[in-house]
Motif scaffolding. Structure first.
Motif, PDB file in Angstrom:
ATOM      1  N   ILE A   1       0.842  -1.201   0.000  1.00  0.00           N
ATOM      2  CA  ILE A   1       0.000   0.000   0.000  1.00  0.00           C
ATOM      3  C   ILE A   1       0.877   1.251   0.000  1.00  0.00           C
ATOM      4  O   ILE A   1       0.801   2.049  -0.931  1.00  0.00           O
ATOM      5  CB  ILE A   1      -0.991  -0.016   1.182  1.00  0.00           C
ATOM      6  CG1 ILE A   1      -2.014  -1.132   0.972  1.00  0.00           C
ATOM      7  CG2 ILE A   1      -1.689   1.327   1.337  1.00  0.00           C
ATOM      8  CD1 ILE A   1      -2.991  -1.309   2.099  1.00  0.00           C
ATOM      9  N   PRO A   2       1.760   1.448   0.997  1.00  0.00           N
ATOM     10  CA  PRO A   2       2.610   2.643   0.935  1.00  0.00           C
ATOM     11  C   PRO A   2       3.656   2.536  -0.174  1.00  0.00           C
ATOM     12  O   PRO A   2       4.080   3.542  -0.729  1.00  0.00           O
ATOM     13  CB  PRO A   2       3.278   2.703   2.305  1.00  0.00           C
ATOM     14  CG  PRO A   2       3.181   1.338   2.865  1.00  0.00           C
ATOM     15  CD  PRO A   2       1.980   0.692   2.238  1.00  0.00           C
ATOM     16  N   LEU A   3       4.055   1.301  -0.505  1.00  0.00           N
ATOM     17  CA  LEU A   3       5.122   1.126  -1.492  1.00  0.00           C
ATOM     18  C   LEU A   3       4.660   1.553  -2.884  1.00  0.00           C
ATOM     19  O   LEU A   3       5.339   2.317  -3.568  1.00  0.00           O
ATOM     20  CB  LEU A   3       5.574  -0.326  -1.505  1.00  0.00           C
ATOM     21  CG  LEU A   3       6.861  -0.608  -2.264  1.00  0.00           C
ATOM     22  CD1 LEU A   3       7.653  -1.683  -1.569  1.00  0.00           C
ATOM     23  CD2 LEU A   3       6.588  -1.037  -3.674  1.00  0.00           C
TER      24      LEU A   3
ATOM     25  N   GLY B   1       5.818   5.033  -2.667  1.00  0.00           N
ATOM     26  CA  GLY B   1       7.229   4.667  -2.762  1.00  0.00           C
ATOM     27  C   GLY B   1       7.895   4.572  -1.408  1.00  0.00           C
ATOM     28  O   GLY B   1       9.113   4.584  -1.299  1.00  0.00           O
ATOM     29  N   VAL B   2       7.078   4.458  -0.348  1.00  0.00           N
ATOM     30  CA  VAL B   2       7.615   4.363   1.005  1.00  0.00           C
ATOM     31  C   VAL B   2       7.578   2.899   1.455  1.00  0.00           C
ATOM     32  O   VAL B   2       6.539   2.268   1.382  1.00  0.00           O
ATOM     33  CB  VAL B   2       6.762   5.205   1.977  1.00  0.00           C
ATOM     34  CG1 VAL B   2       7.143   4.944   3.409  1.00  0.00           C
ATOM     35  CG2 VAL B   2       6.883   6.670   1.641  1.00  0.00           C
ATOM     36  N   PRO B   3       8.712   2.333   1.896  1.00  0.00           N
ATOM     37  CA  PRO B   3       8.694   0.944   2.325  1.00  0.00           C
ATOM     38  C   PRO B   3       8.120   0.772   3.728  1.00  0.00           C
ATOM     39  O   PRO B   3       8.414   1.557   4.621  1.00  0.00           O
ATOM     40  CB  PRO B   3      10.172   0.548   2.305  1.00  0.00           C
ATOM     41  CG  PRO B   3      10.911   1.813   2.504  1.00  0.00           C
ATOM     42  CD  PRO B   3      10.049   2.922   1.969  1.00  0.00           C
TER      43      PRO B   3
ATOM     44  N   ALA C   1      11.468  -2.688   1.746  1.00  0.00           N
ATOM     45  CA  ALA C   1      12.640  -1.921   1.323  1.00  0.00           C
ATOM     46  C   ALA C   1      13.399  -2.684   0.245  1.00  0.00           C
ATOM     47  O   ALA C   1      13.905  -2.094  -0.719  1.00  0.00           O
ATOM     48  CB  ALA C   1      13.546  -1.642   2.511  1.00  0.00           C
ATOM     49  N   MET C   2      13.457  -4.016   0.385  1.00  0.00           N
ATOM     50  CA  MET C   2      14.139  -4.813  -0.635  1.00  0.00           C
ATOM     51  C   MET C   2      13.339  -4.815  -1.935  1.00  0.00           C
ATOM     52  O   MET C   2      13.913  -4.830  -3.025  1.00  0.00           O
ATOM     53  CB  MET C   2      14.343  -6.231  -0.126  1.00  0.00           C
ATOM     54  CG  MET C   2      15.391  -6.287   0.962  1.00  0.00           C
ATOM     55  SD  MET C   2      15.961  -7.950   1.194  1.00  0.00           S
ATOM     56  CE  MET C   2      15.023  -8.419   2.570  1.00  0.00           C
ATOM     57  N   LEU C   3      12.000  -4.814  -1.812  1.00  0.00           N
ATOM     58  CA  LEU C   3      11.173  -4.790  -3.020  1.00  0.00           C
ATOM     59  C   LEU C   3      11.420  -3.492  -3.797  1.00  0.00           C
ATOM     60  O   LEU C   3      11.430  -3.485  -5.020  1.00  0.00           O
ATOM     61  CB  LEU C   3       9.689  -4.905  -2.663  1.00  0.00           C
ATOM     62  CG  LEU C   3       9.230  -6.269  -2.148  1.00  0.00           C
ATOM     63  CD1 LEU C   3       7.762  -6.245  -1.803  1.00  0.00           C
ATOM     64  CD2 LEU C   3       9.493  -7.359  -3.182  1.00  0.00           C
ATOM     65  N   ILE C   4      11.651  -2.386  -3.072  1.00  0.00           N
ATOM     66  CA  ILE C   4      11.966  -1.121  -3.748  1.00  0.00           C
ATOM     67  C   ILE C   4      13.215  -1.302  -4.595  1.00  0.00           C
ATOM     68  O   ILE C   4      13.276  -0.875  -5.749  1.00  0.00           O
ATOM     69  CB  ILE C   4      12.163   0.010  -2.721  1.00  0.00           C
ATOM     70  CG1 ILE C   4      10.816   0.324  -2.103  1.00  0.00           C
ATOM     71  CG2 ILE C   4      12.808   1.237  -3.360  1.00  0.00           C
ATOM     72  CD1 ILE C   4      10.621   1.717  -1.624  1.00  0.00           C
TER      73      ILE C   4
ATOM     74  N   ALA D   1      20.287   8.383  -3.872  1.00  0.00           N
ATOM     75  CA  ALA D   1      19.446   7.359  -4.484  1.00  0.00           C
ATOM     76  C   ALA D   1      17.995   7.521  -4.038  1.00  0.00           C
ATOM     77  O   ALA D   1      17.075   7.500  -4.844  1.00  0.00           O
ATOM     78  CB  ALA D   1      19.968   5.975  -4.122  1.00  0.00           C
ATOM     79  N   GLU D   2      17.799   7.707  -2.737  1.00  0.00           N
ATOM     80  CA  GLU D   2      16.444   7.777  -2.195  1.00  0.00           C
ATOM     81  C   GLU D   2      15.764   9.096  -2.558  1.00  0.00           C
ATOM     82  O   GLU D   2      14.589   9.122  -2.917  1.00  0.00           O
ATOM     83  CB  GLU D   2      16.457   7.596  -0.681  1.00  0.00           C
ATOM     84  CG  GLU D   2      16.835   6.198  -0.207  1.00  0.00           C
ATOM     85  CD  GLU D   2      18.340   5.945  -0.231  1.00  0.00           C
ATOM     86  OE1 GLU D   2      19.104   6.931  -0.354  1.00  0.00           O
ATOM     87  OE2 GLU D   2      18.744   4.775  -0.144  1.00  0.00           O
ATOM     88  N   ILE D   3      16.508  10.207  -2.447  1.00  0.00           N
ATOM     89  CA  ILE D   3      15.891  11.505  -2.748  1.00  0.00           C
ATOM     90  C   ILE D   3      15.482  11.560  -4.219  1.00  0.00           C
ATOM     91  O   ILE D   3      14.389  12.010  -4.557  1.00  0.00           O
ATOM     92  CB  ILE D   3      16.854  12.670  -2.412  1.00  0.00           C
ATOM     93  CG1 ILE D   3      17.045  12.767  -0.898  1.00  0.00           C
ATOM     94  CG2 ILE D   3      16.308  13.991  -2.935  1.00  0.00           C
ATOM     95  CD1 ILE D   3      17.981  13.874  -0.449  1.00  0.00           C
ATOM     96  N   THR D   4      16.355  11.047  -5.097  1.00  0.00           N
ATOM     97  CA  THR D   4      16.034  11.069  -6.527  1.00  0.00           C
ATOM     98  C   THR D   4      14.717  10.353  -6.805  1.00  0.00           C
ATOM     99  O   THR D   4      13.888  10.828  -7.575  1.00  0.00           O
ATOM    100  CB  THR D   4      17.171  10.405  -7.329  1.00  0.00           C
ATOM    101  OG1 THR D   4      18.391  11.035  -6.980  1.00  0.00           O
ATOM    102  CG2 THR D   4      16.936  10.532  -8.812  1.00  0.00           C
ATOM    103  N   GLN D   5      14.531   9.212  -6.127  1.00  0.00           N
ATOM    104  CA  GLN D   5      13.293   8.451  -6.304  1.00  0.00           C
ATOM    105  C   GLN D   5      12.070   9.330  -6.011  1.00  0.00           C
ATOM    106  O   GLN D   5      11.096   9.330  -6.760  1.00  0.00           O
ATOM    107  CB  GLN D   5      13.348   7.243  -5.369  1.00  0.00           C
ATOM    108  CG  GLN D   5      12.135   6.345  -5.438  1.00  0.00           C
ATOM    109  CD  GLN D   5      12.008   5.521  -4.178  1.00  0.00           C
ATOM    110  OE1 GLN D   5      12.981   5.126  -3.559  1.00  0.00           O
ATOM    111  NE2 GLN D   5      10.770   5.258  -3.777  1.00  0.00           N
ATOM    112  N   PHE D   6      12.120  10.101  -4.913  1.00  0.00           N
ATOM    113  CA  PHE D   6      10.965  10.917  -4.544  1.00  0.00           C
ATOM    114  C   PHE D   6      10.894  12.231  -5.340  1.00  0.00           C
ATOM    115  O   PHE D   6       9.839  12.830  -5.430  1.00  0.00           O
ATOM    116  CB  PHE D   6      10.966  11.205  -3.046  1.00  0.00           C
ATOM    117  CG  PHE D   6      10.613  10.006  -2.242  1.00  0.00           C
ATOM    118  CD1 PHE D   6       9.292   9.555  -2.201  1.00  0.00           C
ATOM    119  CD2 PHE D   6      11.573   9.302  -1.546  1.00  0.00           C
ATOM    120  CE1 PHE D   6       8.955   8.429  -1.481  1.00  0.00           C
ATOM    121  CE2 PHE D   6      11.240   8.180  -0.830  1.00  0.00           C
ATOM    122  CZ  PHE D   6       9.935   7.740  -0.782  1.00  0.00           C
TER     123      PHE D   6
END
Lengths: 508, 330
Positions: free
Chosen positions: A319-321, A325-327, A333-336, B221-226
């Motif tokens: 749902i958040p992922l 895009g939030v794990p 987190a690994m799925l991201i 890496a993370e900031i670019t994603q968002f």
């Protein structure tokens, strides 16, 4: 949307894709069932294999493995009192008791149906209302989480069983072990005795395997030493022992819906994970049950509550992922990572960039649940046959699996020693009737509570107002109070009843 | 009974495979031509090589390492297994590398933070001098970000916000060196910030997305994603140069703050490895970092590719080790 979903089903069922889903699922179930090799590890192992396959193949394989792994843990929890994966820890209490009564088949089928129910429930929630739920979940900050953890700590009291004191001692032990490692704010090692191996804390998997699985092995060794060397588990007495009747299923329905909803909520909140979900699901089922005294003595309700909750987390994690895009937890987190490797950015963009992939994932989730059901129904006999082996054969093998599994977890012999330490501690606790669940709950909650509490105060410049500022905190303050009142009332009732009995005895 | 035995056999076989049994039978490499050798030329590698990754399986460093390992495997012609040894803020894997045989068959992922920062926070049994370095393959980039729908458009806005707020302004980050960026701003502007430490790079940003914290010092890496999904706005890059993914955003150096965070993913060996072997590995490494599939994985993961030689990396680590000692003592 229905059309896209149907297209998704077709795409997933294409043999070239389906084989990945099936492979992932089977690997997940097997790894989940082996103590020490967790669902998380199955995912970590699969991701490097996905560098060269298509996004759909990659993601349905990973989700299949996750779903299968979370269920797989319950097989060993029921048959061997050993949680194959941490989230199955809450299943041990009732699942193993059922197996000892010859109802292993019933327990596994209950776990299976609950897992599939939880999985499908959360998939539907994911498909229909992911975005608003995810936006709402973001409102939970350190202040809110602190109060949720406070509420969760009351679970220790209700999991205590007969002796509140013993339960609280267990809970405090768990909290204490949870504090080992780096201080979350100042990065200073605590309770590590100068040992670098302890600086990242005690691993949940290592502790669970030690204090539940290996401790159970020690108990079995004791009974063998006393001359008991029969088959591990009795065979089913009646036909009903091997199946879940429709009547029983109907009585479980309320528990299943409640646990699935809880699992969804916990899965959607970042940082909590399936193990906590199964304990909360179990606790809520116990509190709302007509026969709470049956919990821990072999109630199918207990198995259903824990298993529906942890599998609901699988779908809810997305749902958040997918929507932000939030794990939600380590697996998410690994799925991201798996998305990124494919050149895709999880989050709102993906609905525009690759809508067909999103629907393939939805269908993959639904199909993986159905496939899980079919696969386990076909093979469960194979598993329950383990019960026919003698204890003297089976427990040395389980012991070996525990040691190898814990070693493989982080290639660390030190972890094996930690496991053995907890085995001895777990054995002592079991011998003196301390409920083992309280230590686990304390251990899981300690870091969550501490980190959030301290972060909240850092953010608010040490103003305690942060714990009262939003309606979410008020709600959980209320829930905490209510929980304490009901527990206290139950205890007072017990004490009064005991006194009445004493009086009667004195009168005679 | 037979079935049960076979079940156990199958399961134990799986365990063995998963348990990191890396003794894949090595096929002897038959080298054609040039048989009449002069000096005793070393025959390497003749069996599988292990890379110890100091972070957990499935994470960013792990995936980058595995992509690199696959590329080196193709070049060296021997299988390379990646073993994860996570924990101790990345130091356990480094200690493991130090304790392995220096026969060239164990390579360690030696990232900069556990080598140069963590030793000033806790007791560790190594210094950067204890390894022979092969080189770096990736750089961790950092930046300062706010929520996209927040009114803050620049670092100057954040400074104004901090000056206007009653207490120190809190920002989220996930461990050193990130806080050095805010410290530098605070020092120059005469303001105080509170470092709210989160456990992972993604939690740092989730806190900002949820509005619980105004500013984050996060990973590139993370900031670019968002940024791609339009949820975050980057205010400044915290490294030496602007980000390729956000060329319009200035660096802190350009804004006049004397700070450039640098942290690398590198490979190294326990010290004392045969120089010939080290040379073979360095050669294979320099080819692997140009491997198309490796580059693709790095790009997709929003990682900066950064190739430096072992010599350069060693020099960098020694210098940063001393610098950080002073910074951490403050």
């Amino acid at each position: 949307m229905i059309e896209l979903l149907l297209d998704g089903f077709v795409n997933v069922l294409v043999p070239g894709n389906f084989i990945y889903l099936l492979g992932g699922l089977i690997l997940g179930v097997v790894m989940g069932a082996i103590p020490g090799l967790t669902a998380t590890m199955a995912i970590a192992l699969i991701i490097p294999l996905t560098f060269t396959i298509s996004p759909t193949q990659s993601l349905i394989m990973l989700l299949g493995a996750y779903n299968g792994g979370i269920f797989g843990g319950s097989i060993s929890a029921i048959l061997l009192a050993t949680p194959g994966t941490p989230s199955a820890a809450a299943t041990v209490a009732d699942g193993f008791k059922l197996a000892q009564k010859g109802q292993a088949g019933k327990a596994i089928k209950t776990a299976l149906i609950s897992s599939v129910f939880g999985g499908l429930f959360s998939s539907i929630v994911l498909i229909l209302v992911a975005e608003p739920i995810a936006r709402y979940a973001l409102k939970f900050g350190p202040g809110e989480f602190t109060i949720i953890m406070l509420f969760s700590l009351t679970i220790i009291a209700s999991a205590s069983g007969k002796s509140m004191i013993k339960g609280l001692i267990g809970g405090c032990l768990g909290l204490l072990f949870g504090f080992v490692g780096m201080d979350p704010v100042y990065s200073i090692p605590r309770f590590t005795f100068g040992n670098v191996n302890l600086s990242s804390g005690i691993n949940l998997v290592v502790m669970l395997i030690g204090s539940l699985a290996v401790a159970e092995i020690l108990i079995q060794i004791e009974s063998v030493a006393r001359g008991r060397t029969n088959a591990h588990l009795p065979p089913p007495m009646t036909k009903d022992d091997d199946r879940l009747t429709f009547k029983e299923f109907k009585t479980l329905l309320k528990t299943l819906v409640r646990s699935s909803a809880l699992g969804c909520a916990i899965g959607a909140l970042p940082g909590l994970g399936p193990t906590l979900a199964s304990y909360v699901g179990y606790d809520m089922a116990k509190r709302n049950s007509k026969n709470p005294q049956k919990f821990g003595e072999g109630a199918i309700e207990g198995v259903a509550a824990a298993e529906a909750a942890n599998n609901a987390v699988c779908g809810a994690n997305l749902i958040p992922l997918l929507s932000l895009g939030v794990p939600g937890d380590t697996v998410a987190a690994m799925l991201i990572g798996a998305f990124l490797i494919q050149g895709l950015t999880p989050g709102p963009l993906i609905f525009r960039e690759a809508p067909e992939l999103v629907y393939n994932i939805y269908s993959g989730l639904i199909i993986s649940n159905i496939l899980l059901f079919a696969f386990v129904m076909l093979t469960y006999k194979f598993f329950t046959n383990i019960g026919k082996l003698e204890t003297t054969v089976i427990f040395p093998v389980v012991c070996m699996f525990c040691i190898v599994g814990v070693y493989a977890f982080n290639q660390s012999l030190f972890d094996v020693w930690i496991m053995l330490f907890f085995a001895v501690l777990g054995y002592i606790l079991m011998k003196f009737n301390f409920p083992p669940a309280t230590m686990m709950i304390g251990f899981i909650l300690a870091p969550l509570f501490e980190t959030n509490f301290r972060l909240a105060l850092l953010i608010s410049n040490n103003s305690y107002a942060i714990f009262f500022k939003s309606p979410i905190t008020w709600f959980f303050w209320g829930a905490t109070l209510l929980s304490i009142v009901t527990i206290a009332r139950g205890k007072i009732k017990d004490v009064l009843a005991e006194r009445a009995i004493d009086k009667e005895l004195n009168n005679i | 009974m037979k079935r049960k035995i076979s079940l156990f056999l199958v399961i134990s076989l799986i365990i063995m495979i998963l348990g990191g049994c890396n003794n894949t039978p090595a096929t002897p490499t038959t080298q054609a031509g040039g048989e009449t050798t002069q000096a005793p030329k070393i025959d390497y590698p003749t069996k599988a090589i292990t890379i110890i990754c100091n972070y957990g399986a499935g994470g960013g460093t792990d995936l980058a390492t595995r992509a690199l390992a696959q590329a080196m495997e193709r070049i060296l012609g021997q299988p390379i297994t990646v073993e994860n040894k996570a924990g101790g803020s990345g130091t356990l894997g480094i200690i493991e590398t130090m304790n392995r045989a220096n026969d060239g068959y164990t390579i360690g992922v030696l990232t900069a933070a556990p080598l140069t920062i963590v030793p000033h926070q806790m007791e560790v049994p190594f210094t950067p001098e204890d390894f022979d370095y092969i080189g770096t393959f990736g750089q961790y980039g950092y930046g300062i970000a706010v929520k996209a729908d927040s009114p803050y458009q620049s670092i100057a806005d954040i400074v104004a916000l901090a000056k206007a707020s009653s207490g120190p302004l809190a920002y989220s980050a996930s461990g050193y060196p990130q806080p050095f960026a805010m410290n530098a701003i605070g020092e120059k502007e005469g303001i105080e910030f509170t470092y709210a430490p989160y456990a992972s790079a993604s939690e740092v940003l989730t806190a900002v997305l949820g509005g619980h914290i105004q500013v984050a010092v996060g990973g590139q890496a993370e900031i670019t994603q968002f940024m791609k999904s339009g949820e975050l706005r980057l205010l400044a890059a915290a490294g030496e140069s602007r980000w390729e993914t956000a060329p319009e955003v200035p660096t802190l150096l350009e804004l006049g703050y004397d700070v450039a965070l640098r942290s690398y993913m590198g490979l190294g060996l326990p010290s004392g490895v045969d120089p010939q072997i080290a040379a073979i590995l360095q050669d294979a490494f320099s080819k692997a970092v140009e491997d198309e599939q490796f580059l693709q994985v790095m790009r997709n993961m929003n990682f900066m590719i950064s190739y430096t030689t072992g010599e350069e990396y060693k020099e960098f680590l020694a210098r940063t080790y001393v610098e950080n000692k002073e910074l951490m003592a403050e």
